[in-house]
Write a protein that holds these residues in place. Structure first.
Motif, PDB file in Angstrom:
ATOM      1  N   ILE A 195       0.860  -1.181   0.000  1.00 30.92           N
ATOM      2  CA  ILE A 195       0.000   0.000   0.000  1.00 30.92           C
ATOM      3  C   ILE A 195       0.896   1.229   0.000  1.00 30.92           C
ATOM      4  N   GLU A 196       0.288   2.393  -0.269  1.00 28.62           N
ATOM      5  CA  GLU A 196       0.984   3.666  -0.134  1.00 28.62           C
ATOM      6  C   GLU A 196       0.252   4.519   0.894  1.00 28.62           C
ATOM      7  N   ARG A 197       1.054   5.276   1.661  1.00 30.79           N
ATOM      8  CA  ARG A 197       0.498   6.266   2.580  1.00 30.79           C
ATOM      9  C   ARG A 197       1.155   7.608   2.280  1.00 30.79           C
ATOM     10  N   PRO A 198       0.406   8.717   2.412  1.00 26.99           N
ATOM     11  CA  PRO A 198       1.011  10.022   2.134  1.00 26.99           C
ATOM     12  C   PRO A 198       2.112  10.342   3.144  1.00 26.99           C
ATOM     13  N   PRO A 251      -2.205  13.419   5.602  1.00 23.06           N
ATOM     14  CA  PRO A 251      -2.110  12.095   6.242  1.00 23.06           C
ATOM     15  C   PRO A 251      -3.169  11.942   7.320  1.00 23.06           C
ATOM     16  N   ALA A 252      -3.606  10.717   7.537  1.00 22.14           N
ATOM     17  CA  ALA A 252      -4.590  10.399   8.576  1.00 22.14           C
ATOM     18  C   ALA A 252      -4.051   9.232   9.398  1.00 22.14           C
ATOM     19  N   PRO A 253      -4.645   8.949  10.562  1.00 22.92           N
ATOM     20  CA  PRO A 253      -4.143   7.863  11.406  1.00 22.92           C
ATOM     21  C   PRO A 253      -4.127   6.514  10.687  1.00 22.92           C
ATOM     22  N   VAL A 254      -3.179   5.670  11.065  1.00 24.29           N
ATOM     23  CA  VAL A 254      -3.069   4.329  10.494  1.00 24.29           C
ATOM     24  C   VAL A 254      -4.361   3.556  10.733  1.00 24.29           C
ATOM     25  N   ALA A 262      -1.670  16.733  -6.350  1.00 25.71           N
ATOM     26  CA  ALA A 262      -1.668  16.862  -4.890  1.00 25.71           C
ATOM     27  C   ALA A 262      -0.841  15.749  -4.251  1.00 25.71           C
ATOM     28  N   LEU A 263      -0.947  14.539  -4.772  1.00 25.80           N
ATOM     29  CA  LEU A 263      -0.161  13.423  -4.235  1.00 25.80           C
ATOM     30  C   LEU A 263       1.330  13.632  -4.484  1.00 25.80           C
ATOM     31  N   ARG A 264       1.685  14.161  -5.661  1.00 24.05           N
ATOM     32  CA  ARG A 264       3.095  14.450  -5.933  1.00 24.05           C
ATOM     33  C   ARG A 264       3.658  15.417  -4.891  1.00 24.05           C
ATOM     34  N   ARG A 265       2.885  16.462  -4.599  1.00 26.37           N
ATOM     35  CA  ARG A 265       3.358  17.460  -3.643  1.00 26.37           C
ATOM     36  C   ARG A 265       3.426  16.889  -2.222  1.00 26.37           C
ATOM     37  N   ALA A 266       2.506  15.982  -1.912  1.00 26.70           N
ATOM     38  CA  ALA A 266       2.513  15.363  -0.576  1.00 26.70           C
ATOM     39  C   ALA A 266       3.593  14.303  -0.459  1.00 26.70           C
ATOM     40  N   GLY A 267       3.818  13.595  -1.571  1.00 22.97           N
ATOM     41  CA  GLY A 267       4.710  12.443  -1.544  1.00 22.97           C
ATOM     42  C   GLY A 267       4.027  11.248  -0.910  1.00 22.97           C
TER      43      GLY A 267
END
Length: 656
Positions: A421-424, A451-454, A539-544
């Motif tokens: 999986i991917e997480r920000p 990001p949000a809690p796991v 947005a994902l690119r900027r967040a990583g």
């Protein structure tokens, strides 16, 4: 007549299906006891189950016990099919956990008992195979108390262990009082006063067993029938009957879906409330679907029988609901007991044989996925490939054999890979405005990723007024966001994040004088569905994002003198031992290991431990990939990460 929905659970080869056969024979449902080895059992109906001698799919059969009708559910024992077992647990009133008197407490036995205790399901334990050479009873009871639950109550004694004449004599042993007084202060006070009568002790046993606090232990042999009568009496007396108000609102849960002779869907459902009748139109699932039930069958006398209705407490087969899926609620949704399905952690590509029709293969895989929603399919139209997610290698072998036996399709598989999986990594935002280059769509969309809690999954929020544009456009953005998050920067599903809509705008419906609607001047849902993936990708690119791989927690019991050879092998497979405890001749090792390395490690263990290793592992968490090459997954969409490629694909698709 009361009802009891009873599950039979065990580690593979402990004799679970054989015990089911013996119970059916004792109740007079079948004339002869079927044999797993001969492939003649009542509940293993699949050809593959008979061939391999294992249970793959849950099966239901009923039998009478005194004034109770028991719906008995035989479940798989192999850990690769744990999802099938967990679905069944949510519909049970009680369970019998089978433990081998020869092998004792095994890895899957512990997994099952932990789940039964977590869900509070009243459970009896049956020590099977007391007629086999090497059988033990008292030692197994001690092992159950040490490794499964301390609240065990031996229900009798055995004689002739390890011989064909082995028998079980029922009767409460003195240890029962010690266990029961832990949970019953009144019983403890009566004991102190010397006033514990057998009837009082029996009542305490019944009450605490039905609450799931204590676990009576029986022994016997499914092959010879020894001890089975005592177990049947325990099932009748100690386990709670199904409850539910037949006059209340209809509420049920689908725990299995299969295909009938004509290819129609047949749903297995347990009803907790109300009465459902043929031709009733009912809501089901989570999206507000409705359907009309065309036929109902209930289990009675060892088989399923057509009825006009099914009431609370029963299990029924339902026909006429073509869109029904495993896990769907029927009628009023019910609050579950909190069972959790571990996600599949492996993936493999299905490779069709030379003469295999790809269209038929796609249809067959789709049907099989309908029967198990935790087994996901992923279609790559560009590469003409289909990937399937799995729990283990045995499941892959079973899938291959099922496609050959039931659909006539020859397939092989590529190597199994972990399902990451991917997480920000942080926060990122992007927006594109209507009628402003380089935006070719008649829509304004702005999105922020945080990001949000796991374990929180995906949440969608609005920072714009809901009335600022038609609700259908907001819905198009949210649906597209959720769909697009199935493939992140590295191709894996992105989770544990909040996506907030920060900008919105549209052109209202316009038309020329005396003419109809002008699509070129008016925003449509297509504009929002087309633009959203591009904005989200930015947005994902900027967040990583950070790729995380699935990790299993393992428990390993081995001879202590093999640790010297074992620990380097664990390290070579990237396993991390977190604790090592030596108790006499045995060593216990606990730790974590990447899911991708579990199968290889399981294959090495027998050679490293003289065949004496006892291994248990299950998915525990996802861990960030911090070293080595970050695993990537080929995309199957129009790839919004490449703007030119994406726009060419999307515009070509609509003839733009």
């Amino acid at each position: 007549m009361h009802l009891l929905n009873l599950g039979i659970l065990a580690h593979v080869d402990a004799g679970k299906t054989s015990l089911t056969e013996r119970l059916l024979h004792s109740a007079g449902v079948i004339d002869t006891v079927g044999s797993v080895d001969a492939g003649s059992t009542r509940t293993d109906t699949l050809a593959l189950e008979r061939q391999r001698g294992i249970t793959i799919k849950a099966a239901v059969v009923s039998f009478p016990v005194g004034e109770i009708t028991v719906n008995l559910i035989d479940t798989p024992g192999h850990p690769d099919f744990i999802a099938e077992v967990e679905r069944v647990l949510g519909v049970l009133d009680g369970a019998v956990l089978v433990v081998s008197a020869v092998e004792g407490v095994q890895a899957q036995t512990r997994v099952l008992m932990r789940t039964l205790r977590r869900l509070g399901i009243p459970t009896l334990i049956f020590v099977n195979k007391i007629d086999r050479r090497g059988a033990r009873y008292d030692d197994v009871v001690r092992a159950v108390a040490e490794r499964l639950t301390a609240s065990v109550v031996p229900m009798g004694t055995t004689t002739g262990l390890g011989t064909p004449d082995a028998s079980f004599s029922p009767g409460l042993r003195p240890a029962a009082l010690d266990v029961l007084t832990r949970y019953d202060d009144d019983l403890l006070a009566a004991y102190v006063d010397g006033e514990v009568h057998p009837a009082r002790l029996r009542k305490a046993l019944i009450d605490r067993t039905r609450q799931g606090s204590v676990h009576p232990v029986y022994a016997g042999s499914a092959v010879t029938g020894a001890g089975v009568d005592a177990l049947v009496r325990g099932i009748e007396e100690l386990l709670p009957a199904a409850d539910g108000d037949p006059t209340g609102p209809v509420s049920g849960t689908v725990f299995k879906v299969e295909r009938g002779p004509a290819g129609e869907k047949v749903a297995y459902a347990r009803f907790f409330s109300g009465t459902l009748r043929t031709r009733d139109r009912i809501p089901f699932g989570t999206t507000g679907q409705h359907g009309k039930v065309t036929a109902i069958s209930v289990f009675d006398g060892g088989t399923d029988t057509r009825r006009d209705e099914v009431e609370a407490g029963r299990i029924a087969l339902l026909r006429g609901l073509p869109d029904i899926r495993v896990g769907d609620s029927i009628g009023t949704p019910r609050t579950t007991r909190g069972h959790q399905f571990a996600p599949p952690t492996l993936e493999t590509v299905v490779v069709p044989g030379r003469d295999t029709d790809r269209r038929h293969l796609h249809q067959a895989l789709t049907q099989l996925a309908e029967q198990d929603p935790l087994i996901g399919l992923r279609h790559d139209e560009t590469r003409r490939e289909t990937s399937v997610s799995l729990y283990g290698e045995v499941q892959k072998e079973v899938l291959q054999a099922t496609l050959a036996a039931e659909y006539g399709l020859d397939v092989t598989f590529r190597g199994t890979t972990p399902l990451c999986i991917e997480r920000p990594s942080g926060s990122g935002a992007a927006f594109e405005l209507i009628d402003k280059d380089p935006n070719p769509f008649l829509a304004t969309v702005g999105l922020r990723v945080d990001p949000a809690p796991v374990g929180s999954g995906v949440a969608f929020r609005l920072e714009v007024e809901l009335g600022s544009m038609p609700y259908a456009f907001f819905r198009a953005v949210e649906d597209t966001v959720r769909e697009s998050l199935g493939q992140g920067l590295c191709g894996w599903a992105v989770t544990d994040l909040t996506v907030t809509m920060t900008h919105s705008g549209y052109y209202p419906r316009q038309s020329h004088a005396h003419q109809g609607f002008d699509k070129s001047m008016s925003s449509t849902g297509y504009d929002f569905r087309g633009l959203t993936p591009l904005v989200l990708a930015d947005a994902l690119r900027r967040a990583g994002t950070q790729v995380h791989e699935p990790m299993h927690r393992f428990h390993l019991e081995v001879p202590a003198d093999t640790l010297g050879a074992l620990l380097p092998a664990l390290t070579a497979q990237r396993a991390v031992p977190e604790s090592t405890d030596t108790r006499g001749p045995l060593a216990h090792v606990e730790g974590v290991v990447p899911a991708a390395r579990v199968h290889a490690l399981e294959q090495q263990l027998p050679g490293l431990t003289r065949g004496e290793a006892e291994w248990e592992s299950a998915f525990d968490h996802y861990a960030a990939v911090l070293h080595g090459t970050v695993p990537r997954r080929p995309r199957t969409d129009h790839n919004p990460l490449n703007r030119k490629e994406y726009l060419l694909s999307v515009m070509r698709r609509v003839g733009g």
